[in-house]
Write an enzyme that holds these catalytic residues in place. Structure first.
Site, PDB file in Angstrom:
ATOM      1  N   HIS A   1      47.628  33.934  39.868  1.00  0.00           N
ATOM      2  CA  HIS A   1      47.001  34.814  38.868  1.00  0.00           C
ATOM      3  C   HIS A   1      47.980  35.875  38.343  1.00  0.00           C
ATOM      4  O   HIS A   1      47.682  36.532  37.340  1.00  0.00           O
ATOM      5  CB  HIS A   1      45.704  35.462  39.391  1.00  0.00           C
ATOM      6  CG  HIS A   1      45.876  36.585  40.359  1.00  0.00           C
ATOM      7  ND1 HIS A   1      44.863  37.469  40.664  1.00  0.00           N
ATOM      8  CD2 HIS A   1      46.938  36.983  41.097  1.00  0.00           C
ATOM      9  CE1 HIS A   1      45.291  38.361  41.547  1.00  0.00           C
ATOM     10  NE2 HIS A   1      46.537  38.086  41.823  1.00  0.00           N
TER      11      HIS A   1
ATOM     12  N   HIS B   1      42.490  35.028  37.152  1.00  0.00           N
ATOM     13  CA  HIS B   1      43.197  34.947  35.868  1.00  0.00           C
ATOM     14  C   HIS B   1      44.161  33.769  35.751  1.00  0.00           C
ATOM     15  O   HIS B   1      44.676  33.510  34.662  1.00  0.00           O
ATOM     16  CB  HIS B   1      43.922  36.266  35.569  1.00  0.00           C
ATOM     17  CG  HIS B   1      43.906  36.644  34.117  1.00  0.00           C
ATOM     18  ND1 HIS B   1      44.300  37.882  33.666  1.00  0.00           N
ATOM     19  CD2 HIS B   1      43.539  35.944  33.009  1.00  0.00           C
ATOM     20  CE1 HIS B   1      44.181  37.924  32.342  1.00  0.00           C
ATOM     21  NE2 HIS B   1      43.722  36.763  31.922  1.00  0.00           N
TER      22      HIS B   1
ATOM     23  N   ASP C   1      44.730  43.830  30.354  1.00  0.00           N
ATOM     24  CA  ASP C   1      45.012  43.680  31.786  1.00  0.00           C
ATOM     25  C   ASP C   1      45.763  44.910  32.281  1.00  0.00           C
ATOM     26  O   ASP C   1      46.495  45.551  31.521  1.00  0.00           O
ATOM     27  CB  ASP C   1      45.905  42.434  31.964  1.00  0.00           C
ATOM     28  CG  ASP C   1      45.831  41.793  33.342  1.00  0.00           C
ATOM     29  OD1 ASP C   1      45.757  42.531  34.343  1.00  0.00           O
ATOM     30  OD2 ASP C   1      45.869  40.563  33.402  1.00  0.00           O
TER      31      ASP C   1
ATOM     32  N   ASP D   1      51.193  39.826  34.320  1.00  0.00           N
ATOM     33  CA  ASP D   1      50.978  38.404  34.654  1.00  0.00           C
ATOM     34  C   ASP D   1      52.114  37.526  34.149  1.00  0.00           C
ATOM     35  O   ASP D   1      51.904  36.397  33.692  1.00  0.00           O
ATOM     36  CB  ASP D   1      49.610  37.920  34.119  1.00  0.00           C
ATOM     37  CG  ASP D   1      48.439  38.595  34.828  1.00  0.00           C
ATOM     38  OD1 ASP D   1      48.673  39.302  35.831  1.00  0.00           O
ATOM     39  OD2 ASP D   1      47.292  38.413  34.373  1.00  0.00           O
TER      40      ASP D   1
ATOM     41  N   ASP E   1      40.969  40.619  31.561  1.00  0.00           N
ATOM     42  CA  ASP E   1      41.021  40.801  33.010  1.00  0.00           C
ATOM     43  C   ASP E   1      40.299  42.122  33.272  1.00  0.00           C
ATOM     44  O   ASP E   1      40.701  43.173  32.756  1.00  0.00           O
ATOM     45  CB  ASP E   1      42.488  40.871  33.441  1.00  0.00           C
ATOM     46  CG  ASP E   1      42.678  41.046  34.943  1.00  0.00           C
ATOM     47  OD1 ASP E   1      41.825  41.687  35.595  1.00  0.00           O
ATOM     48  OD2 ASP E   1      43.711  40.562  35.458  1.00  0.00           O
TER      49      ASP E   1
ATOM     50  N   GLU F   1      38.618  37.804  36.864  1.00  0.00           N
ATOM     51  CA  GLU F   1      38.961  38.690  37.994  1.00  0.00           C
ATOM     52  C   GLU F   1      37.799  39.558  38.474  1.00  0.00           C
ATOM     53  O   GLU F   1      37.991  40.415  39.347  1.00  0.00           O
ATOM     54  CB  GLU F   1      40.185  39.577  37.689  1.00  0.00           C
ATOM     55  CG  GLU F   1      41.485  38.804  37.475  1.00  0.00           C
ATOM     56  CD  GLU F   1      42.093  38.220  38.752  1.00  0.00           C
ATOM     57  OE1 GLU F   1      41.705  38.650  39.860  1.00  0.00           O
ATOM     58  OE2 GLU F   1      42.936  37.313  38.632  1.00  0.00           O
TER      59      GLU F   1
ATOM     60  N   HIS G   1      47.898  44.303  34.586  1.00  0.00           N
ATOM     61  CA  HIS G   1      49.119  43.607  35.013  1.00  0.00           C
ATOM     62  C   HIS G   1      49.692  42.763  33.877  1.00  0.00           C
ATOM     63  O   HIS G   1      48.944  42.299  33.012  1.00  0.00           O
ATOM     64  CB  HIS G   1      48.809  42.672  36.185  1.00  0.00           C
ATOM     65  CG  HIS G   1      48.085  43.340  37.318  1.00  0.00           C
ATOM     66  ND1 HIS G   1      46.712  43.394  37.386  1.00  0.00           N
ATOM     67  CD2 HIS G   1      48.544  43.990  38.414  1.00  0.00           C
ATOM     68  CE1 HIS G   1      46.348  44.051  38.474  1.00  0.00           C
ATOM     69  NE2 HIS G   1      47.442  44.440  39.126  1.00  0.00           N
TER      70      HIS G   1
ATOM     71  N   ASP H   1      40.312  44.130  35.547  1.00  0.00           N
ATOM     72  CA  ASP H   1      41.110  45.240  36.110  1.00  0.00           C
ATOM     73  C   ASP H   1      41.847  46.041  35.031  1.00  0.00           C
ATOM     74  O   ASP H   1      42.482  47.062  35.331  1.00  0.00           O
ATOM     75  CB  ASP H   1      42.039  44.779  37.234  1.00  0.00           C
ATOM     76  CG  ASP H   1      43.195  43.889  36.800  1.00  0.00           C
ATOM     77  OD1 ASP H   1      43.714  44.042  35.677  1.00  0.00           O
ATOM     78  OD2 ASP H   1      43.611  43.036  37.627  1.00  0.00           O
TER      79      ASP H   1
HETATM   80  C1  DIR Z   1      50.909  40.957  41.110  1.00  0.00           C
HETATM   81  C2  DIR Z   1      49.414  41.148  40.934  1.00  0.00           C
HETATM   82  N1  DIR Z   1      51.653  41.290  39.910  1.00  0.00           N
HETATM   83  C3  DIR Z   1      51.228  39.537  41.554  1.00  0.00           C
HETATM   84  N2  DIR Z   1      48.922  40.489  39.808  1.00  0.00           N
HETATM   85  C4  DIR Z   1      47.636  40.549  39.395  1.00  0.00           C
HETATM   86  O1  DIR Z   1      50.740  39.141  42.604  1.00  0.00           O
HETATM   87  O2  DIR Z   1      51.948  38.835  40.849  1.00  0.00           O
HETATM   88  N3  DIR Z   1      47.261  40.054  38.277  1.00  0.00           N
HETATM   89  N4  DIR Z   1      46.723  41.130  40.129  1.00  0.00           N
HETATM   90  O3  DIR Z   1      46.060  40.186  37.730  1.00  0.00           O
HETATM   91 MN    MN Z   2      45.448  39.295  34.920  1.00  0.00          MN
HETATM   92 MN    MN Z   3      45.140  42.222  36.391  1.00  0.00          MN
END
Ligand code: DIR
Ligand code: MN
Ligand code: MN
Ligand code: MN
Length: 305
Positions: free
Chosen positions: A140, A96, A123, A127, A226, A271, A125, A228
């Site tokens: 990401h 991402h 998503d 991000d 995303d 992702e 998350h 996920d």
């Molecule tokens: C988590 C994971 N917040 C990080 N982030 C993800 O590493 O900053 N984003 N998986 O898609």
């Molecule tokens: Mn993401």
């Molecule tokens: Mn995500």
């Protein structure tokens, strides 16, 4: 408009290897064929190339910053070029972090054409990390912050304008994993976030009605999907699964309501990690949802009224 598929085979901003295989998994799942079936003119322009992922430790809060910037410059150029040709780009990631290049390109195209950009960030998350807030250094986890101007210049200025988007030009849906620090920052920034609690309480229909309120023909909708976002039972092939995501029908309704606006102008599918998938199930699911995003419906639907 015709659709252009752009493969961006990298895991440069992720924490696990394998998202680099995402574009090929989407091809194997029949993304182009599914769109053709819908009567869409599709052209697969192939894969971009860029630096290999060295898997180094983060430096000053960023893992692989220079390489991530390089992949994003290429992504921006390809997405911007397809928009300029009057095509609807589908950026097949990749992780991402590539949303920085893709959304910057959509924002630049909107500045050229006088359209109003609205980004839907689907998503688990938010991000919205910065190099100071990030628990991992993985970029990401930072693209939304970078797009809003909070990040290193090599990432924030890719589309030629900082910030690429205003905080009110992005709405997030499906969020259920936010890091400490990131939580306060996103609140301060005032981003519109429809988290899983909101969806639980209001339902997907009311959520998407709010997300899409005011979308008219002056709007360029960019969907950054995303994978996920989906519940892990539907989408195990991602590096960072989070329980409690949208069900199959909730996800379909989300996509169908976006399709109903007729304003989808660019899309990211990111992702997807085939190394973690089960018989390409997650890629198949993504293709199924993209069909709905491009107007596939159960019954013939006529405009309301
Ligand atoms: C988590 C994971 N917040 C990080 N982030 C993800 O590493 O900053 N984003 N998986 O898609
Ligand atoms: Mn993401
Ligand atoms: Mn995500
Ligand atoms: Mn709004």
């Amino acid at each position: 408009p015709g659709v252009s598929l752009i493969g961006v085979p990298t895991d440069i901003g992720a924490g696990a290897r394998g998202a680099s295989m995402g574009p090929q998994a989407l091809r194997v799942a029949g993304l182009a064929e599914a769109l053709l079936q819908r009567g869409v003119d599709v052209e697969d322009i192939g894969d971009l190339s860029g630096p290999r992922t060295p898997w180094l430790a983060p430096v000053e809060g960023f893992r692989h910053l220079a390489e991530t910037a390089e992949w994003n410059r290429s992504t921006h150029d390809a997405v911007y070029g397809e928009l300029k040709r009057g095509r609807l780009p589908i950026m097949m990631g990749g992780d991402h972090s590539l949303g920085i290049g893709s959304v910057s390109a959509a924002a630049r195209h909107c500045r050229d054409t006088g359209k109003e950009l609205l980004v839907l960030w689907l998503d688990a998350h938010a991000d919205f990390n910065t190099h100071l807030l990030t628990p991992t250094g993985n970029i990401h986890g930072m693209p939304v912050a970078c797009l809003c101007g909070h990040g290193p210049e090599v990432l924030t200025s890719i589309g030629g304008h900082v910030p690429a988007i205003r905080h009110d030009q992005i709405h997030q849906v499906g969020i259920r994993s936010v890091d400490d620090g990131e939580r306060e920052f996103i609140h301060e920034a005032g981003i519109e976030v429809y988290d899983m609690r909101y969806i639980d309480e209001m339902g997907m229909r009311a959520t998407m009605e709010r997300v899409l309120a005011g979308v008219d023909d002056s709007v360029h909708l960019h969907v950054s999907f995303d994978v996920d976002f989906l519940d892990p039972s539907l989408a195990p092939g991602v590096g960072t699964t989070v329980p409690g995501g949208p069900t199959y029908r909730e996800a379909q309704l989300c996509m169908e309501m976006i399709a109903d606006t007729g304003r989808l102008c660019s899309l990211d599918i990111v992702e997807l990690n085939p190394a973690l998938d089960l018989r390409n199930q997650t890629a198949d699911m993504a293709v199924d949802l993209v069909e709905s995003l491009f107007g596939k419906s159960i019954l013939v639907r006529r405009p309301a009224g």
